[in-house]
Design an enzyme around this catalytic site. Structure first.
Site, mmCIF file in Angstrom:
data_model
loop_
_atom_site.group_PDB
_atom_site.id
_atom_site.type_symbol
_atom_site.label_atom_id
_atom_site.label_comp_id
_atom_site.label_asym_id
_atom_site.label_seq_id
_atom_site.Cartn_x
_atom_site.Cartn_y
_atom_site.Cartn_z
ATOM 1 N N TYR A 72 0.682 -1.165 -0.314
ATOM 2 C CA TYR A 72 0.148 0.529 0.068
ATOM 3 C C TYR A 72 1.016 1.338 -0.200
ATOM 4 C CZ TYR A 72 -4.108 3.170 1.322
ATOM 5 O OH TYR A 72 -4.747 4.292 1.042
ATOM 6 N N ASP A 125 -10.104 17.209 -24.826
ATOM 7 C CA ASP A 125 -11.598 17.537 -23.859
ATOM 8 C C ASP A 125 -11.881 17.040 -22.523
ATOM 9 O OD1 ASP A 125 -11.379 16.695 -26.591
ATOM 10 O OD2 ASP A 125 -13.434 14.809 -26.598
ATOM 11 N N ASP A 214 0.897 19.020 -21.343
ATOM 12 C CA ASP A 214 -0.082 17.965 -21.511
ATOM 13 C C ASP A 214 0.719 16.374 -22.066
ATOM 14 O OD1 ASP A 214 -1.709 15.785 -22.537
ATOM 15 O OD2 ASP A 214 -3.439 16.835 -22.258
ATOM 16 N N ALA A 216 0.416 13.540 -23.055
ATOM 17 C CA ALA A 216 0.302 11.982 -23.745
ATOM 18 C C ALA A 216 1.459 11.519 -24.368
ATOM 19 C CB ALA A 216 -1.235 12.250 -23.841
ATOM 20 N N HIS A 449 -21.241 12.774 -27.533
ATOM 21 C CA HIS A 449 -21.101 12.622 -28.367
ATOM 22 C C HIS A 449 -21.107 10.685 -28.519
ATOM 23 C CE1 HIS A 449 -17.133 13.453 -26.838
ATOM 24 N NE2 HIS A 449 -16.523 12.300 -27.365
#
Ligand code: F0G
Length: 458
Positions: A72, A125, A214, A216, A449
């Protein structure tokens, strides 16, 4: 004779996929209300809905799963991940999260407040959602050229420094940080140049603002810098990545893309204040600081994936496959956002289905046609996804209307690319006969969408 190019890996495990008949697809799509998100994956032959979490892990990553430490607190796998991220990015502090949007949620809970403005190149988004959900504004400062799909320039994902500086001058006091998305997914998986990252950094320093990436698809971005930007051909992907991150204060990462894992994400930063500010939100939303929503085994696989996917050969195989598909579309004259992006091809639907009025959603119509043609699932990045204007409730037709074909990493072969291109060609060849699109029968007020129900018009 020069040897042809081939993949930098071989295949150890396969997953069967199944073709279907047109009649079956007609039935399934009708049941799905002409929304491909509502299909069962088994009803799809080649799935290009996203490159997120759909990549194939390597044998080393699978082996890593067995070595995961599920403690943990203080798990060895966390420290391995942290050390890898530190080595690749130079960022000292790392907070794991269960995926990219969770990293946004945790960090933005600390950084973004009502009335703020977050300028950058096209925000994804969920990023936009996390900004707007806090009653702040996501200000798109992408270069105008990104909207001209047929214009071929090497770094179409760039931030427009003039737009950014105007925002800093006029709204500086409301700007908590500048956000740069690498690669720029929304603009077509288009890269941002090192030069542009430097310009953003200079403006940030001038106005005393931090910069967040960002990240990614940062490895794909580094590949494009190496292959397209002067002065970088001789540098390794890892060197370029370090240089990129050297221009930022921190990053959020959806590890489901360039980390090549099925689930995972993280925040990394050099700023102690960001780390101290965000860590409480990690505990609150994600989990204790050394796992933050990730299994130990997944952190292990991610550490390995990040290392592998910042090697040139792996990226070359990937990007060349996307380029191969683009080359096929060129042969058939099918218009897409040029040049081909890192993770996807974005077909310019309004240039294909010229007879379908925008009120009848050309890109969604093309998505439907491609699925019916060959069981290939792309996804609309267009007028449906753009939702309605929150004030006027009118559909937003001011952006591009694209069909995205996102290519999962290390999953399909070039033969699959041939099938995709041929199926699109068949639709393209009968484009003159496609004159009607779809009508919305039901929609959600936001992010419509995913669940929208459509009727086909004839
Ligand atoms: N940022 C970018 C640039 C993304 O493309 C995505 C996800 C996210 C953040 C959010 O990450 O999904 O791990 O929570 N993009 C996927 C796509 C869903 O299909 O383009 P996530």
């Amino acid at each position: 004779m020069e040897l042809p190019f081939a993949e930098s890996w071989k295949i150890k495990m396969v997953e069967p996929i199944r073709k279907s008949t047109r009649q079956e697809r007609e039935q399934w799509l009708k049941e799905a209300h002409y929304n491909v998100f509502q299909l069962r994956a088994e009803q799809v032959y080649i799935d290009l809905i996203t490159d997120s979490g759909t990549g194939a892990m390597s044998d080393r990553q699978w082996a890593g799963l067995m070595m995961g430490d599920e403690s943990y607190a203080g798990a060895r796998s966390f420290f391995r991940l942290k050390d890898t991220i530190r080595r690749l990015t130079g960022f000292e502090y790392v907070i794991p999260t269960h995926q990219g949007r969770a990293a946004e949620n945790v960090l933005f809970s600390y950084l973004v407040h009502e009335g703020d403005v977050v300028p950058g190149n096209s925000h994804f988004d969920t990023t936009k959602g996390h900004i707007e959900g806090r009653k702040a504004k996501a200000l798109d400062c992408t270069i105008d050229e990104a909207r001209q799909t047929q214009l071929e320039i090497p770094f179409k994902g760039n931030v427009d420094p003039a737009k950014l500086e105007r925002a800093l001058q006029e709204q500086g006091e409301h700007i908590p940080f500048i956000l740069v998305t690498i690669t720029n997914n929304t603009a077509g998986g288009q890269p941002v140049s090192m030069q542009n990252l430097r310009e953003v950094r200079a403006l940030a320093d001038k106005y005393g603002k931090p910069v967040l990436f960002d990240s990614a698809r940062f490895a794909e971005n580094a590949y494009f810098i190496k292959t397209r930007e002067e002065g970088y051909a001789g540098k390794s992907i890892k060197e370029i990545a370090r240089e990129m991150f050297g221009l930022a204060d921190g990053m959020t990462m959806s590890a489901k893309k360039d980390g090549i894992v099925n689930m995972g994400g993280f925040i990394a930063t050099r700023r102690e204040d960001w780390y101290e500010g965000a860590k409480g939100y990690c505990v609150q939303y994600e989990g204790y600081l050394t796992y933050g929503g990730m299994n130990g085994r997944d952190m292990e696989a991610l550490a390995i994936g990040l290392d592998e996917n910042t090697e040139f050969d792996n990226l070359e195989t990937r990007i060349r496959q996307v380029a191969y598909l683009a080359q096929k579309l060129d042969e058939y004259g099918i218009p897409y956002q040029r040049p081909a992006g890192g993770h996807a091809i974005f077909v310019d639907a309004t240039r294909v289905l010229t007879h379908v009025p925008r009120e009848e959603f050309p890109a969604q119509t093309l998505t439907i046609e491609l699925y019916l043609e060959a069981g290939i699932r792309g996804c609309e990045i267009g007028y449906l996804l753009a939702d309605r204007d929150p004030m006027t409730r009118q559909n937003r037709f001011d952006g591009l209307d694209l069909l995205r074909l996102a290519i999962p990493r290390r999953v399909y072969t070039d033969n699959h690319m041939n099938v995709i291109a041929a199926a699109l060609k068949n639709v393209y060849d009968r484009r003159e006969s496609i004159t009607r699109g779809v009508r919305i029968a039901w929609e959600a007020p936001l992010m419509r969408h995913f669940t929208v129900q459509l009727e086909r018009l004839s």
